[in-house]
Design a protein around this motif. Structure first.
Motif, mmCIF file in Angstrom:
data_model
loop_
_atom_site.group_PDB
_atom_site.id
_atom_site.type_symbol
_atom_site.label_atom_id
_atom_site.label_comp_id
_atom_site.label_asym_id
_atom_site.label_seq_id
_atom_site.Cartn_x
_atom_site.Cartn_y
_atom_site.Cartn_z
ATOM 1 N N HIS A 265 0.872 -1.175 0.000
ATOM 2 C CA HIS A 265 0.000 0.000 0.000
ATOM 3 C C HIS A 265 0.903 1.216 0.000
ATOM 4 N N ARG A 266 1.024 1.883 -1.162
ATOM 5 C CA ARG A 266 1.964 3.006 -1.236
ATOM 6 C C ARG A 266 1.476 4.204 -0.471
ATOM 7 N N LEU A 267 0.159 4.426 -0.472
ATOM 8 C CA LEU A 267 -0.361 5.630 0.187
ATOM 9 C C LEU A 267 -0.035 5.613 1.673
ATOM 10 N N SER A 268 -0.097 4.417 2.286
ATOM 11 C CA SER A 268 0.202 4.348 3.718
ATOM 12 C C SER A 268 1.603 3.788 3.975
ATOM 13 N N ARG A 269 2.386 3.551 2.891
ATOM 14 C CA ARG A 269 3.757 3.024 2.974
ATOM 15 C C ARG A 269 3.835 1.766 3.823
ATOM 16 N N ARG A 270 2.916 0.822 3.535
ATOM 17 C CA ARG A 270 2.931 -0.410 4.312
ATOM 18 C C ARG A 270 2.745 -1.609 3.410
ATOM 19 N N MET A 271 3.201 -2.758 3.917
ATOM 20 C CA MET A 271 2.907 -4.034 3.283
ATOM 21 C C MET A 271 1.853 -4.676 4.182
ATOM 22 N N ALA A 272 0.731 -5.095 3.590
ATOM 23 C CA ALA A 272 -0.371 -5.578 4.432
ATOM 24 C C ALA A 272 -0.905 -6.918 3.944
ATOM 25 N N CYS A 273 -1.322 -7.740 4.891
ATOM 26 C CA CYS A 273 -2.001 -8.987 4.549
ATOM 27 C C CYS A 273 -3.507 -8.701 4.590
ATOM 28 N N HIS A 274 -4.205 -9.032 3.514
ATOM 29 C CA HIS A 274 -5.640 -8.748 3.454
ATOM 30 C C HIS A 274 -6.476 -9.822 4.146
ATOM 31 N N HIS A 275 -5.812 -10.810 4.705
ATOM 32 C CA HIS A 275 -6.557 -11.876 5.379
ATOM 33 C C HIS A 275 -6.529 -11.749 6.893
ATOM 34 N N CYS A 276 -5.352 -11.393 7.455
ATOM 35 C CA CYS A 276 -5.270 -11.347 8.915
ATOM 36 C C CYS A 276 -4.986 -9.944 9.431
ATOM 37 N N GLY A 277 -4.681 -8.993 8.529
ATOM 38 C CA GLY A 277 -4.419 -7.635 8.988
ATOM 39 C C GLY A 277 -2.961 -7.383 9.358
ATOM 40 N N HIS A 278 -2.093 -8.395 9.214
ATOM 41 C CA HIS A 278 -0.668 -8.190 9.507
ATOM 42 C C HIS A 278 -0.111 -7.067 8.630
ATOM 43 N N GLU A 279 0.699 -6.183 9.219
ATOM 44 C CA GLU A 279 1.263 -5.060 8.465
ATOM 45 C C GLU A 279 2.706 -4.809 8.869
ATOM 46 N N THR A 280 3.521 -4.396 7.899
ATOM 47 C CA THR A 280 4.852 -3.887 8.240
ATOM 48 C C THR A 280 5.117 -2.679 7.360
ATOM 49 N N PRO A 281 5.966 -1.758 7.836
ATOM 50 C CA PRO A 281 6.336 -0.641 6.955
ATOM 51 C C PRO A 281 7.070 -1.191 5.734
ATOM 52 N N THR A 282 6.877 -0.580 4.587
ATOM 53 C CA THR A 282 7.596 -1.031 3.395
ATOM 54 C C THR A 282 9.082 -0.735 3.598
ATOM 55 N N PRO A 283 9.937 -1.776 3.514
ATOM 56 C CA PRO A 283 11.363 -1.536 3.803
ATOM 57 C C PRO A 283 12.083 -0.851 2.641
ATOM 58 N N GLU A 284 13.232 -0.246 2.944
ATOM 59 C CA GLU A 284 14.051 0.408 1.912
ATOM 60 C C GLU A 284 14.931 -0.614 1.196
ATOM 61 N N VAL A 285 15.276 -1.672 1.938
ATOM 62 C CA VAL A 285 16.182 -2.681 1.368
ATOM 63 C C VAL A 285 15.477 -4.026 1.432
ATOM 64 N N CYS A 286 15.948 -4.998 0.634
ATOM 65 C CA CYS A 286 15.359 -6.332 0.663
ATOM 66 C C CYS A 286 15.648 -6.968 2.025
ATOM 67 N N PRO A 287 14.643 -7.507 2.687
ATOM 68 C CA PRO A 287 14.861 -8.091 4.018
ATOM 69 C C PRO A 287 15.773 -9.313 3.958
ATOM 70 N N GLU A 288 15.924 -9.916 2.786
ATOM 71 C CA GLU A 288 16.697 -11.139 2.654
ATOM 72 C C GLU A 288 18.165 -10.832 2.290
ATOM 73 N N CYS A 289 18.367 -10.093 1.190
ATOM 74 C CA CYS A 289 19.739 -9.882 0.709
ATOM 75 C C CYS A 289 20.240 -8.460 0.995
ATOM 76 N N HIS A 290 19.384 -7.630 1.577
ATOM 77 C CA HIS A 290 19.752 -6.280 2.019
ATOM 78 C C HIS A 290 20.196 -5.350 0.898
ATOM 79 N N THR A 291 19.854 -5.692 -0.351
ATOM 80 C CA THR A 291 20.170 -4.788 -1.449
ATOM 81 C C THR A 291 19.195 -3.613 -1.404
ATOM 82 N N PRO A 292 19.697 -2.389 -1.544
ATOM 83 C CA PRO A 292 18.756 -1.257 -1.575
ATOM 84 C C PRO A 292 18.074 -1.122 -2.939
ATOM 85 N N ASP A 293 16.911 -0.501 -2.968
ATOM 86 C CA ASP A 293 16.192 -0.166 -4.202
ATOM 87 C C ASP A 293 16.041 -1.323 -5.173
ATOM 88 N N CYS A 294 15.722 -2.489 -4.662
ATOM 89 C CA CYS A 294 15.655 -3.628 -5.570
ATOM 90 C C CYS A 294 14.266 -4.250 -5.601
#
Ligand code: ADP
Ligand code: ZN
Length: 721
Positions: free
Chosen positions: A449-478
């Motif tokens: 969700h870009r307007l609220s800058r979040r990643m959200a699950c539409h089934h359970c309501g889980h949310e996290t802020p959209t990260p700047e880097v990949c959570p796995e390989c830590h590359t920025p802007d990828c």
């Protein structure tokens, strides 16, 4: 009678016998307080012969403590509660609870204290008080409701009361609702409308069970017709219940109702403030609330003098409740009307196959409105084959659709783009390592969700802020967004038609009655050029300047491939198409698809509903699917994967062998993890003659499961995840 049987709201022991003390008067349906161990419980006096026996000997019975000062639940409502529990294999107390409001409402009327801002503001304010000042502007409610509204603690608000910033207001819980006036602004009906209205009015006046299917094209004035039936019920001193599929539609309904009857109806939904809830419940139970409009939870309320039930947009799947008691409010509404012996009107432009079948069988009286009101024409529908007319790279709107939108913009008309996907993109992945954002609690991707800058699950309501880097390989802007959601379409429109005024209409942006009201007002005043919306805007709205509807992806609904996928796609597209050309200007609909040959797309383009429904019905008859055969699902879940699997296998292993019942599974559910619970499913397909519920009860009743396992039965399921 001085021994009575209670239906008690106690999960373990839900049937209990008590002694009625000297001088206390109770009857079936009375709501009472009774002792249980050291506690006091709420119960409803029930006909003893209709509940399993309680073996407590006469001399051991304890005495009831108190009869609550509310009217007893009526016999028709008690029968409805029993029917629902029986049909949907649900626990009787869980169903009965839906008839009640808070215990406070049962305790009596009187007054309550609400608070509102007094206008006094000290020079220095804590951040919390400042936030509360901001949030509570124009609000009046109890401290608890205000605390929830402002997201501050009740303590903060009590401090504000002491400081004089919030002032107490005494409200009378039993102050009457204004009465609707049947003759406030009666419309002049067209000949077809008048014929329909006359039929409804006659049914209301003569009383008795009379189920109707009001089958009218979009814009035919179905609402105006059933308003006449409502007027007749008001004249007869009766109450009316109008069920709408979602609260988002009530705002619009309220305004139309008020224009017709002079005052708004009484609202019922789950997010009412506690004082309003108490007031509404008491007025419904006393008969003072004359017309009640609500979502499905309004169905089980204790109307004192119900004279008519209306289910609008009756085909909507949101009438099916998929947690708690899994019932279909459309079907239970008909049963309620039967027990109350009153007419019921199911209104839709795209009735469910089940409803059409019942009309064909003569169970429902079908009333047709084949034409739009006031000479408005049905929109023309054309198909855009996305394989041929390709959008530009990285875009989702075909050139023809964009050109039509431009033309509307130049003429000062409105366009509506429909895409049933909230957020920016349904899937986000890392371009560098391939990581995909998945919900930790569900088998589902996280939606950006870009307007609220979040990643959200539409089934359970889980949310996290959209990260700047990949959570796995830590590359920025990828991170890359895959596929479109409405927010992404809005970006595309902003690039293509920079001067257009665009409004997003989803449950994220229109999440309060105020916001919905503001949206409808600006659309009507012509302050919006392009509406981009989810299923929220497919029905109910009437914007005369809206002349173009674009269906961004008609194939979306067909993907899951469940039983009703074709029907649902037909309904959704036909409904959203129905928003076009409702005024004096003709409407045009463009359907983008990669499968122009699919039966549902062909039927939509040809406007041939009958042929489509006939083909659907044939396919279902062959498959023994509803309405020709019956389905039920058993859903087994646990936080422990092995425990869920073992329980599902135990159920599968003891399946009954019957000629008229086929049992499939258990299999891991398509949504094998939901809200942290592992899930397995069994699907039961039965002939209409089978005693489906008895079979299921006997089968599951013989089994025992560990504490952590939940076994849910879903009769006539709509969801197959
Ligand atoms: P439906 O629910 O069948 O799509 P509506 O009830 O929303 O249709 O009617 C479409 C529009 O036509 C509404 O704005 C409604 O107020 C108007 N309308 C319908 N019938 C009449 C009538 N008899 N007189 C005046 N306006 C009408
Ligand atoms: Zn989730």
């Amino acid at each position: 009678m001085n021994r009575v049987r209670l239906l008690a709201f106690n999960p373990v022991l839900h049937v209990l016998d008590y002694r009625v003390p000297e001088g206390m008067a109770v009857e079936p349906g009375s709501m009472v307080i009774a002792p249980l161990g050291p506690r006091q419980i709420l119960g409803i006096v029930w006909e003893a012969e209709r509940l399993p026996a309680d073996e407590v000997p006469e001399q051991k019975l304890r005495a009831l403590l108190e009869v609550l000062p509310v009217p007893p639940l009526s016999a028709p409502l008690r029968r409805l509660i029993e029917w629902t529990a029986d049909y949907y294999c649900a626990a009787l107390p869980s169903v009965a609870r839906m008839a009640l409001s808070s215990t406070a409402a049962l305790r009596g009327g009187g007054t309550m204290t609400e608070y509102r801002l007094s206008g006094t503001e000290p020079a220095r304010l804590t951040p919390q008080r400042l936030a509360a000042l901001d949030a509570l502007h124009g609000e009046q409610a109890t401290i608890r409701d205000l605390a929830a509204l402002a997201s501050v603690s009740e303590g903060v608000l009590r401090g504000m009361v002491s400081a004089g910033m919030l002032e107490p207001i005494t409200v009378d819980l039993d102050r009457p609702y204004p009465l609707p006036n049947p003759r406030h602004a009666a419309p002049k009906l067209s000949a077809d409308q008048a014929a329909a209205a006359t039929r409804f009015v006659a049914a209301v006046e003569s009383g008795g069970f009379a189920p109707f299917l009001l089958d009218g094209v979009t814009g035919s004035g179905k609402t105006e017709c059933y308003f006449e039936a409502i007027a007749a019920a008001i004249d007869a001193g009766q109450q009316v219940l109008v069920l709408l599929p979602e609260i988002a539609l009530t705002e619009n309904f309220l305004r139309r109702f008020e224009a017709r009857f002079g005052v708004p109806p009484v609202l019922w939904h789950s997010s009412l403030k506690s004082t309003e809830r108490r007031r509404a419940w008491r007025a419904i139970a006393s008969g003072q609330a004359r017309v009640v409009v609500g979502a499905r939870s309004a169905l089980f309320l204790p109307y004192a003098r119900l004279g008519l039930v209306v289910v609008d947009e009756a085909h909507e799947v949101s009438f099916k409740q998929d947690d708690g008691v899994r019932y279909n409010a459309r079907d239970v509404a008909v049963i309620r009307a039967r027990f109350e012996a009153v007419p019921v009107i199911l209104a839709s432009a795209t009735p469910a196959l089940e409803s059409l079948q019942l009309a064909e069988a003569g169970v429902y009286e079908k009333i047709d409105l084949p034409d739009r009101f006031g000479g408005a024409k049905m929109p023309t529908i054309e198909v855009v084959d996305l394989r041929v007319e390709q959008p530009e790279r990285g875009r989702w709107l075909a050139p023809r659709l964009v050109a039509e939108m431009k033309a509307r913009l130049e003429r000062g008309e409105q366009s509506l783009l429909f895409l049933n996907r909230r957020g920016y993109a349904p899937l986000t992945l890392c371009r560098h390592c391939g990581y995909r954002f998945q919900c930790p609690n569900c088998t589902a991707w996280l939606v950006e969700h870009r307007l609220s800058r979040r990643m959200a699950c539409h089934h359970c309501g889980h949310e996290t802020p959209t990260p700047e880097v990949c959570p796995e390989c830590h590359t920025p802007d990828c991170l890359v967004a895959c596929g479109p959601g409405v927010e992404r379409i809005a970006d595309e429109v902003a690039e293509l038609l920079p001067e257009a005024r665009v409004a997003l209409a989803t449950s994220d942006t229109l999440n309060s009655p105020e916001k919905i009201g503001a949206f409808v007002a600006s659309a009507e005043e012509g302050l919006i050029d392009v509406i981009i919306g989810t299923q929220l805007v497919t029905k109910g709205y009437h914007f005369p300047e809206l002349t173009l509807v674009g269906v961004v992806d008609a194939d979306l609904g067909l993907e899951g491939g469940d039983l009703r996928a074709g029907e649902r796609t037909y309904q959704q597209v036909a409904q959203v198409a129905g928003r076009a050309g409702r005024g004096s200007k003709p409407g045009e609909v463009l359907i983008q698809t990669r499968h122009p040959e699919a039966a549902v797309i062909v039927a939509l383009a040809a406007g041939d509903r009958d042929a489509f429904y006939a083909a659907e019905a044939e396919a279902r008859r062959d498959a023994g699917a509803p309405p020709f055969g019956r389905w039920a699902a058993i859903i087994v879940s646990s936080e422990d994967e092995a425990e869920a699997r073992d329980a599902a296998r135990a159920i599968g292993g003891t399946r009954p062998q019957l000629d008229d019942v086929a049992i499939l599974g258990p299999a891991s559910a398509p949504m094998s993890l939901l809200r942290g619970r592992y899930r397995y499913r069994l699907l039961i397909n039965a002939r209409r003659s089978a005693q489906l519920q008895d079979v299921i009860r006997a089968w599951l009743g013989a089994l025992e499961f560990p504490q952590g396992v939940r076994v849910n039965v879903d009769i006539d399921p709509y969801s197959f995840v």
